[in-house]
Scaffold this motif. Structure first.
Motif, PDB file in Angstrom:
ATOM      1  N   THR A 108       0.863  -1.192   0.000  1.00 28.76           N
ATOM      2  CA  THR A 108       0.000   0.000   0.000  1.00 28.76           C
ATOM      3  C   THR A 108       0.897   1.239   0.000  1.00 28.76           C
ATOM      4  OG1 THR A 108      -1.703  -1.170   1.263  1.00 28.76           O
ATOM      5  CG2 THR A 108      -1.819   1.241   1.210  1.00 28.76           C
ATOM      6  N   PRO A 109       0.967   1.942  -1.125  1.00 32.48           N
ATOM      7  CA  PRO A 109       1.885   3.076  -1.223  1.00 32.48           C
ATOM      8  C   PRO A 109       1.351   4.311  -0.496  1.00 32.48           C
ATOM      9  CG  PRO A 109       0.645   2.851  -3.247  1.00 32.48           C
ATOM     10  CD  PRO A 109       0.252   1.695  -2.383  1.00 32.48           C
ATOM     11  N   THR A 110       2.249   5.238  -0.212  1.00 28.86           N
ATOM     12  CA  THR A 110       1.865   6.518   0.371  1.00 28.86           C
ATOM     13  C   THR A 110       1.328   7.429  -0.726  1.00 28.86           C
ATOM     14  OG1 THR A 110       4.036   7.511   0.000  1.00 28.86           O
ATOM     15  CG2 THR A 110       3.721   6.287   2.063  1.00 28.86           C
ATOM     16  N   ASP A 111       0.642   8.499  -0.333  1.00 24.82           N
ATOM     17  CA  ASP A 111       0.162   9.478  -1.312  1.00 24.82           C
ATOM     18  C   ASP A 111       1.328  10.077  -2.090  1.00 24.82           C
ATOM     19  OD1 ASP A 111      -2.417   9.041  -0.475  1.00 24.82           O
ATOM     20  OD2 ASP A 111      -2.516  10.821   0.819  1.00 24.82           O
ATOM     21  N   GLU A 112       2.454  10.273  -1.409  1.00 25.35           N
ATOM     22  CA  GLU A 112       3.642  10.835  -2.068  1.00 25.35           C
ATOM     23  C   GLU A 112       4.163   9.886  -3.143  1.00 25.35           C
ATOM     24  OE1 GLU A 112       8.094  12.612  -0.917  1.00 25.35           O
ATOM     25  OE2 GLU A 112       6.969  11.394   0.532  1.00 25.35           O
ATOM     26  N   GLU A 113       4.157   8.583  -2.849  1.00 25.86           N
ATOM     27  CA  GLU A 113       4.635   7.601  -3.824  1.00 25.86           C
ATOM     28  C   GLU A 113       3.696   7.522  -5.023  1.00 25.86           C
ATOM     29  OE1 GLU A 113       6.963   4.666  -0.658  1.00 25.86           O
ATOM     30  OE2 GLU A 113       4.836   4.337  -1.109  1.00 25.86           O
ATOM     31  N   ILE A 114       2.390   7.581  -4.772  1.00 24.91           N
ATOM     32  CA  ILE A 114       1.416   7.558  -5.866  1.00 24.91           C
ATOM     33  C   ILE A 114       1.591   8.783  -6.759  1.00 24.91           C
ATOM     34  CG2 ILE A 114      -1.038   7.734  -6.430  1.00 24.91           C
ATOM     35  CD1 ILE A 114      -1.588   6.042  -3.913  1.00 24.91           C
ATOM     36  N   LYS A 115       1.723   9.942  -6.156  1.00 25.20           N
ATOM     37  CA  LYS A 115       1.906  11.172  -6.930  1.00 25.20           C
ATOM     38  C   LYS A 115       3.187  11.100  -7.753  1.00 25.20           C
ATOM     39  CE  LYS A 115       2.278  16.210  -6.527  1.00 25.20           C
ATOM     40  NZ  LYS A 115       2.316  17.373  -5.600  1.00 25.20           N
ATOM     41  N   PHE A 116       4.255  10.573  -7.169  1.00 24.59           N
ATOM     42  CA  PHE A 116       5.531  10.451  -7.879  1.00 24.59           C
ATOM     43  C   PHE A 116       5.377   9.545  -9.097  1.00 24.59           C
ATOM     44  CE2 PHE A 116       9.624   8.457  -8.733  1.00 24.59           C
ATOM     45  CZ  PHE A 116      10.493   9.546  -8.738  1.00 24.59           C
ATOM     46  N   ALA A 117       4.717   8.390  -8.908  1.00 24.33           N
ATOM     47  CA  ALA A 117       4.543   7.443 -10.012  1.00 24.33           C
ATOM     48  C   ALA A 117       3.723   8.058 -11.143  1.00 24.33           C
ATOM     49  CB  ALA A 117       3.870   6.170  -9.505  1.00 24.33           C
ATOM     50  N   GLU A 118       2.626   8.714 -10.809  1.00 23.54           N
ATOM     51  CA  GLU A 118       1.785   9.318 -11.842  1.00 23.54           C
ATOM     52  C   GLU A 118       2.516  10.458 -12.550  1.00 23.54           C
ATOM     53  OE1 GLU A 118      -2.636   8.329  -9.920  1.00 23.54           O
ATOM     54  OE2 GLU A 118      -1.857  10.382  -9.853  1.00 23.54           O
ATOM     55  N   THR A 119       3.334  11.205 -11.819  1.00 23.57           N
ATOM     56  CA  THR A 119       4.115  12.287 -12.418  1.00 23.57           C
ATOM     57  C   THR A 119       5.148  11.732 -13.392  1.00 23.57           C
ATOM     58  OG1 THR A 119       3.811  13.664 -10.452  1.00 23.57           O
ATOM     59  CG2 THR A 119       5.595  14.277 -11.939  1.00 23.57           C
ATOM     60  N   CYS A 120       5.767  10.613 -13.042  1.00 23.07           N
ATOM     61  CA  CYS A 120       6.721   9.963 -13.942  1.00 23.07           C
ATOM     62  C   CYS A 120       6.074   9.615 -15.276  1.00 23.07           C
ATOM     63  CB  CYS A 120       7.277   8.687 -13.307  1.00 23.07           C
ATOM     64  SG  CYS A 120       8.454   8.949 -11.959  1.00 23.07           S
ATOM     65  N   VAL A 121       4.878   9.037 -15.202  1.00 21.42           N
ATOM     66  CA  VAL A 121       4.181   8.610 -16.421  1.00 21.42           C
ATOM     67  C   VAL A 121       3.795   9.821 -17.274  1.00 21.42           C
ATOM     68  CG1 VAL A 121       2.092   7.491 -17.280  1.00 21.42           C
ATOM     69  CG2 VAL A 121       3.376   6.448 -15.402  1.00 21.42           C
ATOM     70  N   LYS A 122       3.343  10.877 -16.630  1.00 27.78           N
ATOM     71  CA  LYS A 122       2.937  12.068 -17.373  1.00 27.78           C
ATOM     72  C   LYS A 122       4.120  12.825 -17.962  1.00 27.78           C
ATOM     73  CE  LYS A 122      -1.283  12.368 -14.676  1.00 27.78           C
ATOM     74  NZ  LYS A 122      -1.962  12.935 -13.489  1.00 27.78           N
ATOM     75  N   ALA A 123       5.343  12.488 -17.511  1.00 29.05           N
ATOM     76  CA  ALA A 123       6.547  13.129 -18.042  1.00 29.05           C
ATOM     77  C   ALA A 123       7.084  12.410 -19.285  1.00 29.05           C
ATOM     78  CB  ALA A 123       7.623  13.179 -16.965  1.00 29.05           C
ATOM     79  N   CYS A 124       6.429  11.344 -19.709  1.00 33.74           N
ATOM     80  CA  CYS A 124       6.871  10.597 -20.889  1.00 33.74           C
ATOM     81  C   CYS A 124       6.651  11.410 -22.160  1.00 33.74           C
ATOM     82  CB  CYS A 124       6.112   9.280 -20.992  1.00 33.74           C
ATOM     83  SG  CYS A 124       6.488   8.106 -19.683  1.00 33.74           S
ATOM     84  N   ILE A 125       7.216  10.938 -23.268  1.00 32.80           N
ATOM     85  CA  ILE A 125       7.069  11.644 -24.544  1.00 32.80           C
ATOM     86  C   ILE A 125       5.620  11.647 -25.021  1.00 32.80           C
ATOM     87  CG2 ILE A 125       9.452  11.271 -25.265  1.00 32.80           C
ATOM     88  CD1 ILE A 125       8.421   8.944 -27.030  1.00 32.80           C
ATOM     89  N   GLU A 126       4.824  10.709 -24.544  1.00 32.89           N
ATOM     90  CA  GLU A 126       3.372  10.690 -24.742  1.00 32.89           C
ATOM     91  C   GLU A 126       2.790   9.848 -23.621  1.00 32.89           C
ATOM     92  OE1 GLU A 126       3.564   8.788 -28.666  1.00 32.89           O
ATOM     93  OE2 GLU A 126       2.530   7.064 -27.815  1.00 32.89           O
ATOM     94  N   LEU A 127       1.503   9.981 -23.361  1.00 30.32           N
ATOM     95  CA  LEU A 127       0.901   9.244 -22.248  1.00 30.32           C
ATOM     96  C   LEU A 127       0.697   7.783 -22.639  1.00 30.32           C
ATOM     97  CD1 LEU A 127      -0.309   9.539 -19.368  1.00 30.32           C
ATOM     98  CD2 LEU A 127      -2.551   9.761 -20.479  1.00 30.32           C
ATOM     99  N   PRO A 128       1.378   6.855 -21.972  1.00 28.36           N
ATOM    100  CA  PRO A 128       1.183   5.431 -22.271  1.00 28.36           C
ATOM    101  C   PRO A 128      -0.143   4.937 -21.689  1.00 28.36           C
ATOM    102  CG  PRO A 128       2.697   5.689 -20.441  1.00 28.36           C
ATOM    103  CD  PRO A 128       2.379   7.074 -20.912  1.00 28.36           C
TER     104      PRO A 128
END
Length: 302
Positions: free
Chosen positions: A231-251
């Motif tokens: 069960t991740p923390t809110d900070e970990e969830i936000k970090f993961a989603e931010t990583c994905v949104k930083a891609c060259i396009e949204l996978p």
């Protein structure tokens, strides 16, 4: 008119279920979860090996990369096939994002987008340098060496000042043929593990914690590592989603591997966008979320 809405891609050795090999069974079981989730939404679905020479790829609207885990051992063949099939149908994830994600230089692109990555030094093909020189220049003592295009811990070595000479010949042979990367050894991965965060259409769904077996540093279950729900923390969830949104396009799907670095900060280890293990067996409902994202993709394209 297309015959299928979505073909799920695997490789030959995982086409069939196994009653004696738990690993193969898990692969088959998880792919079937996705298969049935797509069927429940009314999508015409098939599961094939990516190198099936008899299938006409233009007869499916989408192909979903799932368990094509031999691609890095057959990279030239896979690359040519990828170029051909991308002209016949839509790939999930896209050819552009697959080619970007295949090479770990993508980490530098994410770093430029303010994503905190594991500290890394890239050694380009044919570089005239020794392991001893690298460790001296970087002032690193304990490190991990791995190829920029790899998978399943292929040619991944744990180095230290005492064993550099023993690995030098292997390093020189590798660097003639491919780029490599060197990273400081991350002690918290051994003690605390690595977290895999699944993100579909930019939204976090579930997470697991991977830990290496005693005496090893590789967290993959191929090497005896353990996997448990997390069960991740809110900070970990936000970090993961931010990583994905930083891609060259949204996978449409992503696995974000994170850990606590040597400075106690959340850092990105890997961003898996090609054929990541997604641990649907730990969270079967996530297969339905992926299926819905695929159906939405079809509706948008139509």
């Amino acid at each position: 008119m297309s015959t299928y809405d979505c073909v799920i891609l695997t490789e030959q050795r995982y086409l069939n279920d196994s009653k004696t090999d738990a690993y193969k069974h898990n692969v088959y079981f998880e792919d079937r979860l996705v298969y049935h989730a797509l069927e429940e939404l009314g999508l015409r679905t098939l599961r094939l090996a990516w190198d099936d020479m008899f299938f006409d790829w233009s007869t499916t609207k989408l192909i979903l990369f799932r368990t094509t885990w031999d691609y890095f051992d057959r990279f030239d063949e896979f690359s040519k096939w990828l170029e051909t099939v991308s002209k016949q149908t839509t790939l999930l994830n896209s050819e552009a994002i697959i080619r970007w994600n295949i090479d770990k230089h993508y980490l530098l692109d994410l770093q430029k987008n303010d994503i905190h990555i594991a500290e890394s030094h890239f050694i380009e093909q044919n570089a005239q340098v020794t392991l001893s020189q690298l460790h001296h220049i970087l002032n690193w003592r304990d490190t991990v060496l791995k190829p920029c295009i790899s998978g399943a811990a292929r040619h991944t070595y744990k180095l230290n000042i005492e064993n550099l000479e023993a690995h030098e010949k292997t390093f020189q042979e590798l660097i003639k043929n491919e780029a490599m990367m060197l990273q400081p050894f991350q002690h918290n991965i051994v003690s605390k593990g690595e977290i895999s965060m699944m993100v579909f259409n930019g939204q976090f769904t579930h997470a697991i914690l991977k830990k290496a077996k005693t005496g090893d540093f590789r967290v993959q279950d191929d090497f005896g590592g353990s996997v448990q729900d997390y069960t991740p923390t809110d900070e970990e969830i936000k970090f993961a989603e931010t990583c994905v949104k930083a891609c060259i396009e949204l996978p449409i799907y992503a696995r974000v591997d994170i850990f606590e670095d040597n400075n106690e900060h959340i850092a990105l280890s890997e961003l898996e966008l090609i054929e990541p293990e997604l641990w649907f067996r730990h969270h079967p409902e996530a297969a339905k979320l992926l299926a819905k994202a695929i159906k939405d993709k079809l509706a948008h394209e139509n």
